[in-house]
Design an enzyme around this catalytic site. Structure first.
Site: not given
Ligand SMILES: NC(=O)c1ccc[n+]([C@@H]2O[C@H](COP(=O)([O-])OP(=O)(O)OC[C@H]3O[C@@H](n4cnc5c(N)ncnc54)[C@H](O)[C@@H]3O)[C@@H](O)[C@H]2O)c1
Length: 283
Positions: A143, A156, A160
């Site tokens: 992230s 968080y 990360k």
């Molecule tokens: N959305 C943002 O603004 C953002 C910014 C920076 C980083 N990220 C990172 O992007 C990645 C994807 O997240 P997203 O934003 O698409 O969120 P999201 O919630 O839409 O998707 C996350 C997915 O991870 C799955 N998950 C959670 N815990 C789990 C586990 N123990 N085992 C297997 N699967 C699990 C959830 O069921 C979900 O499908 C994450 O690593 C998040 O930290 C997101």
């Protein structure tokens, strides 16, 4: 890696958001896909979407906090497709609160998913990917929070930062091999992450039955949910960036300028020995 046709891509956190967009991108590019997640309904929807795009696709129930689940996911991937070329350790969760109020279960949960998740993925897949002797690529989702620090999301940020450091180490170790490595550092993306509570695994529930999210924790998650809806990018933008980075063998997949400025301010603080500046990105 230039050629994606008939290659196999494994994506964790594939039931929603960035993970689903990655699956769709790889499916369109001609890959077979292994979608892994704990959310069975979301996973099935992702699998169907990949098939509709012409890909061979399987969905695997996989809790990334558990090494045995990643081992089973690797078994399923190799059994279905005989090889794995792309591994995206992408599952992630978030909760907020001051560092002293955040329950220890929230620290353990975020470290288990966001840091140990990619570690488990690498330990289960990389030995077999190396044995394969074919070109491949590993992408860990960190992230922009891996490059910056903000109040009220300490668990968080630390999970990360650790993911980023781990991925840089992996890059150094694999540089003489056929496996490339990238770290995805998204900015604000419109996904389900503000509702991470929906997938908190059994072992990470709050032991204090009267626990309530602190005002700081609520503020962070509400601000995130609001920001994602108003200025959050579509997850497909991340999938396009990942695809390009794999083709270019580029390690850092970074956000746009405002976020890089926040990161640079932190680096300047460190270089000059200043106290940390509070410098949220101005987007
Ligand atoms: N959305 C943002 O603004 C953002 C910014 C920076 C980083 N990220 C990172 O992007 C990645 C994807 O997240 P997203 O934003 O698409 O969120 P999201 O919630 O839409 O998707 C996350 C997915 O991870 C799955 N998950 C959670 N815990 C789990 C586990 N123990 N085992 C297997 N699967 C699990 C959830 O069921 C979900 O499908 C994450 O690593 C998040 O930290 C997101």
């Amino acid at each position: 890696m230039q050629e994606f046709t008939d290659k196999t891509a494994v994506v964790t956190g594939a039931a929603s958001g960035i993970g689903r967009a990655l699956v769709e991108k790889f499916a369109k590019a001609g890959c077979h896909v292994v979608a892994a997640d704990v959310d069975a309904a979301g996973l099935e929807e992702t699998r169907k979407r990949a098939e509709a795009l012409g890909a061979r696709a399987i969905g695997v129930h996989c809790d990334v906090t558990r090494q045995d689940n990643l081992d089973a996911c690797a078994d399923a991937a190799y059994e279905a497709f005989g090889a794995v070329h792309i591994l995206c350790n992408n599952a992630g969760v978030l909760s907020g609160g001051t560092t002293w109020e955040l329950p220890i279960e929230d620290y353990q949960w975020q470290i288990a998913v966001n840091t140990l998740g990619p570690i488990h993925g690498v330990r289960s897949f990389v030995p077999r990917m190396l044995e394969q002797q074919s070109e491949g690529h590993i992408v860990n989702t960190a992230s922009m929070a891996a490059l910056t620090t903000m109040p009220f999301a300490g668990a968080y940020h630390l999970s990360k930062h650790a993911c980023l450091a781990f991925t840089e180490c992996l890059y150094h170790e694999l540089r003489e091999t056929k496996l490339g490595v990238s770290v995805l550092c998204p900015e604000l993306i419109n996904t389900g992450i503000a509702e991470s509570e929906r997938v908190r695994p059994e072992g990470f529930q709050h032991r204090d039955k009267d626990f309530e999210v602190s005002p700081a924790g609520k503020m962070v998650v509400d601000a995130l949910a609001n920001g994602m809806k108003t200025i959050g990018l579509d997850p497909s933008v991340m999938a396009d960036r990942v695809h390009a980075a794999i083709q270019e063998d580029r390690f850092y997949i970074l956000a746009e300028d405002a976020w890089r400025d926040a990161c640079n301010t932190r680096l300047d603080d460190i270089r000059e020995g200043r106290n940390p500046t509070f410098a949220p990105p101005t987007v």
